[in-house]
Design an enzyme around this catalytic site. Structure first.
Site, mmCIF file in Angstrom:
data_model
loop_
_atom_site.group_PDB
_atom_site.id
_atom_site.type_symbol
_atom_site.label_atom_id
_atom_site.label_comp_id
_atom_site.label_asym_id
_atom_site.label_seq_id
_atom_site.Cartn_x
_atom_site.Cartn_y
_atom_site.Cartn_z
ATOM 1 N N GLU A 117 40.833 -0.792 -16.505
ATOM 2 C CA GLU A 117 39.482 -1.304 -16.781
ATOM 3 C C GLU A 117 38.503 -0.150 -17.002
ATOM 4 O OE1 GLU A 117 38.917 -5.484 -14.568
ATOM 5 O OE2 GLU A 117 39.676 -3.921 -13.238
ATOM 6 N N GLU A 142 46.928 -7.289 -11.645
ATOM 7 C CA GLU A 142 46.272 -7.985 -10.532
ATOM 8 C C GLU A 142 46.836 -9.375 -10.259
ATOM 9 O OE1 GLU A 142 43.184 -4.991 -11.959
ATOM 10 O OE2 GLU A 142 44.732 -6.250 -12.857
#
Length: 667
Positions: free
Chosen positions: A51, A71
């Protein structure tokens, strides 16, 4: 900005509440800056690291790097803008696939998808500096990913619905992938400012869920399982394994073939032995075919030069290690081990792939009991990740360390267990299967029980799994243990044997030649022998009705909740007994065995974690209830350890070891 290896947040922090500096505004500020920021990625950029790379204006990646947003495998979603930026960068379909599976991708795939700007074999940091200097004069508006319009297919709703259905099939009952789809929908239908808020809301819901706790527990349990300890004080970090360069496999049945493939594909020379020429030739062709298919899938050359096939045990005199994988018969295995003692050099390790026989009894017929250990692979051995390393009371720490290390080298999750009938996995499986058949007696159907377990998250219910494995396997075990024999009337079989309740229905099914998928008939019917499409069989329903009528059993409606409680609480209860007996060192080891060997759903954490999550007091109360209703079923009686843990306030699973006082550990 250099990112040699950035794997995002420390997962250990997830045990507490969300806290720390607000990351999203910081990342937004980096992206909004007027000076070009270039990410140089070497190693891995996973989760928050990925990210962070997405907010940079350019991304330069070393050709060996790996990227991804894993995740979802921890029960959460990328919550630092990942679900909002990635769809804007590469489109909805590709972003959905990466975010909902959590898979890692190579630098080359990242370039193809449009995630990175350049892949290099040189120093990525040096190249990024040059790239940044060239980009100084260029406008950055088109490089700010959050400002881009998400490329949307015209059939967005249909696409999202199709992906939702696919996720529900593949990950039954799992929340996180569905939340990921909702977050990506927000990226497609909302401006970034609203989409990032939706991402945060979805993350908050997932973060505090039991599923997230279970999945994160699985992550750490897998790492804990390799840290074995013996009563002598020997343990994983002070026991040096031997290096294994050559190995031999005795027996080229289903298990033996899979073990040969597992060894050869990691560069170990393998000699495969069979007792008959025809069996040897069949096994050889199948092993070669398996290795060639595996090599083609991985884009490498098949390791056929490492293989030797023989009918003579004399060819094994110089190997480092032997794994016996013959028929599950103690007398036969003892003969093999006696022969190996004569043929192999004194330092050769002798291992058995038995799924439940006494490893120490096999060690006792050899000239080297300290070099004997169980290596219980799971079928198919070249696919299944689990390896139970069975420590006999005379197995040396070096022998155990070598078996554990070899398992890891083969890509297995290796768990050290003690020596008892069935070890950990199969010992626990028996009460689980027994409860399923008792529920059949009382009024349930195979398809109802399977559906309840599959809705819980198992890939296969009890009866579909049994059909796949072959019903004759369990039938043979019951015969050998004396539960079936000449003193049992097949026309009117007693429902109590060896002092406890017994259900003869599985035996009656086998007596009709129904052995599962291999015969095209079992608990279900199939289109043909070897078929996999299970359909309810009216003949099984007739058999159940006749059986109940014969014994005066009034069928009753059985709820899915009772099915789950009786099967899973009986499973966990045996796990508590295994911990008491010192057959497993800790609950994490049991859970890892069930996650990787028996298809327990990861979002349940494993049978021991699931019991903890439900509440040990609740598990105790329900077991007491069911044992009172079925006093002739000993495995429903709550274990002393479960009672003790409840009396101590139901500590978290990681604290159970403090309450286990093992007088005679088998590890």
């Amino acid at each position: 900005m250099r990112m040699c290896s950035s794997a995002g947040a420390d997962i250990r922090e997830f045990a507490g509440p969300l806290r720390g500096p607000p990351l999203v505004p910081l990342l937004d500020a980096i992206e909004a800056g007027e000076k070009p920021v270039v990410a140089a990625i070497e190693g891995v950029a996973l989760g928050g690291g990925f990210e962070l790379a997405l907010v940079c204006h350019y991304r330069i990646v070393h050709f060996k790097a790996r990227l991804g947003l894993p995740e979802v495998t921890l029960g959460i979603l990328p919550a630092a803008g990942g679900t909002q930026r990635l769809p804007r960068l590469i489109g909805i379909p590709a972003a959905l696939e990466l975010i909902t599976t959590g898979r890692h991708i190579s630098a080359q795939e990242a370039l193809k998808l449009g995630i990175v700007d350049q892949v290099t074999e040189q120093n990525a940091c040096e190249l990024a500096v040059e790239f940044a200097l060239r980009a100084v004069a260029k406008p950055l508006s088109s490089r700010r990913v959050s400002m881009l319009t998400t490329p949307c297919p015209p059939d967005l709703d249909a696409l999202l619905e199709a992906v939702t259905m696919q996720v529900k099939r593949k990950a039954r009952g799992v929340m996180a992938p569905l939340a990921c789809i909702q977050a990506v929908r927000a990226a497609a239908t909302m401006p970034y400012s609203k989409g990032i808020k939706r991402e945060s809301e979805l993350m908050a819901t997932l973060f505090n869920s039991g599923q997230a706790r279970a999945l994160q527990y699985c992550f750490f349990a897998q790492r804990t399982a390799g840290k074995w300890t013996l009563p002598s004080g020997a343990q994983w970090n002070n026991s040096k394994p031997r290096e294994i360069r050559s190995a031999a496999i005795i027996g080229l049945g289903t298990m033996g073939r899979g073990i040969v493939v597992s060894l050869a594909r990691v560069g170990i020379s393998v000699i495969a032995v069979e007792s008959e020429k025809k069996l040897l030739e069949t096994g050889k062709q199948m092993v070669i075919g398996m290795l060639e298919r595996d090599a083609k899938r991985r884009g490498v050359s098949a390791s056929l030069n490492l293989l030797k096939f023989t009918l003579s045990l004399q060819d094994l005199k110089d190997v480092d290690l032997v794994i016996e994988a013959v028929f599950e018969d103690m007398a036969l295995k003892k003969r093999v081990f006696q022969e190996l003692s004569k043929v192999c050099r004194p330092a050769t390790l002798l291992c058995t792939n038995t799924s439940g026989l006494d490893v120490d009894a096999l060690a006792g017929v050899t000239d080297r009991p300290h070099l004997v250990v169980g290596m219980h692979f799971f079928s198919p051995a070249h696919v299944m990740k689990l390896l139970e390393v069975v420590c006999g009371p005379r197995s040396s720490s070096e022998t155990i360390a070598t078996a554990m290390s070899l398992g890891k080298r083969m890509g297995k999750v290796s768990v050290a267990v003690g020596n008892c009938p069935g070890f950990v996995g199969n010992r626990m499986l028996k009460p689980y299967l027994d409860q399923a058949t008792f529920l059949l007696e009382e009024g349930a159907t195979p398809e109802q029980i399977d559906k309840a377990l599959e809705d819980f998250g198992f890939a296969m219910g009890v009866f579909r799994m049994s059909d796949l494995a072959g019903l004759d396997v369990g039938w043979r075990v019951r015969k050998e243990s004396g539960l079936i024999g000449p003193d049992v009337d097949p026309k009117n079989p007693p429902r109590r044997r060896q002092g406890r309740r017994y259900c003869p229905i599985p035996d009656m099914v086998c007596e009709q030649g129904r052995f599962g998928q291999k015969t095209g008939r079992g608990w279900y019917m199939y289109d043909k022998p070897g078929g996999t499409n299970a359909k309810p069989d009216p003949l099984i329903q007739n058999l159940l009705e006749m059986y109940r009528s014969r014994y005066g059993i009034q069928p009753r409606n059985i709820s899915d909740q009772e099915i789950i409680e009786r099967c899973l609480f009986a499973l966990a209860n045996e796990g508590f007994r295994i911990l008491e007996d010192g057959i497993a060192a800790r609950p994490e080891d049991i859970d890892v065995i069930y996650l990787f060997g028996y298809g327990f759903p990861r979002h349940g954490g494993g049978p021991m974690f699931y019991a903890s999550m439900v509440g040990l007091e609740r598990v105790l109360e329900r077991l007491e209830h069911y044992h009172q209703a079925h006093p002739d079923v000993p495995h429903l009686e709550p274990s002393p350890l479960l009672k003790k843990l409840v009396a101590c306030g139901s500590p978290p699973v990681q604290k159970w070891r403090e309450h286990i006082k093992t007088m005679h550990s088998h590890l």
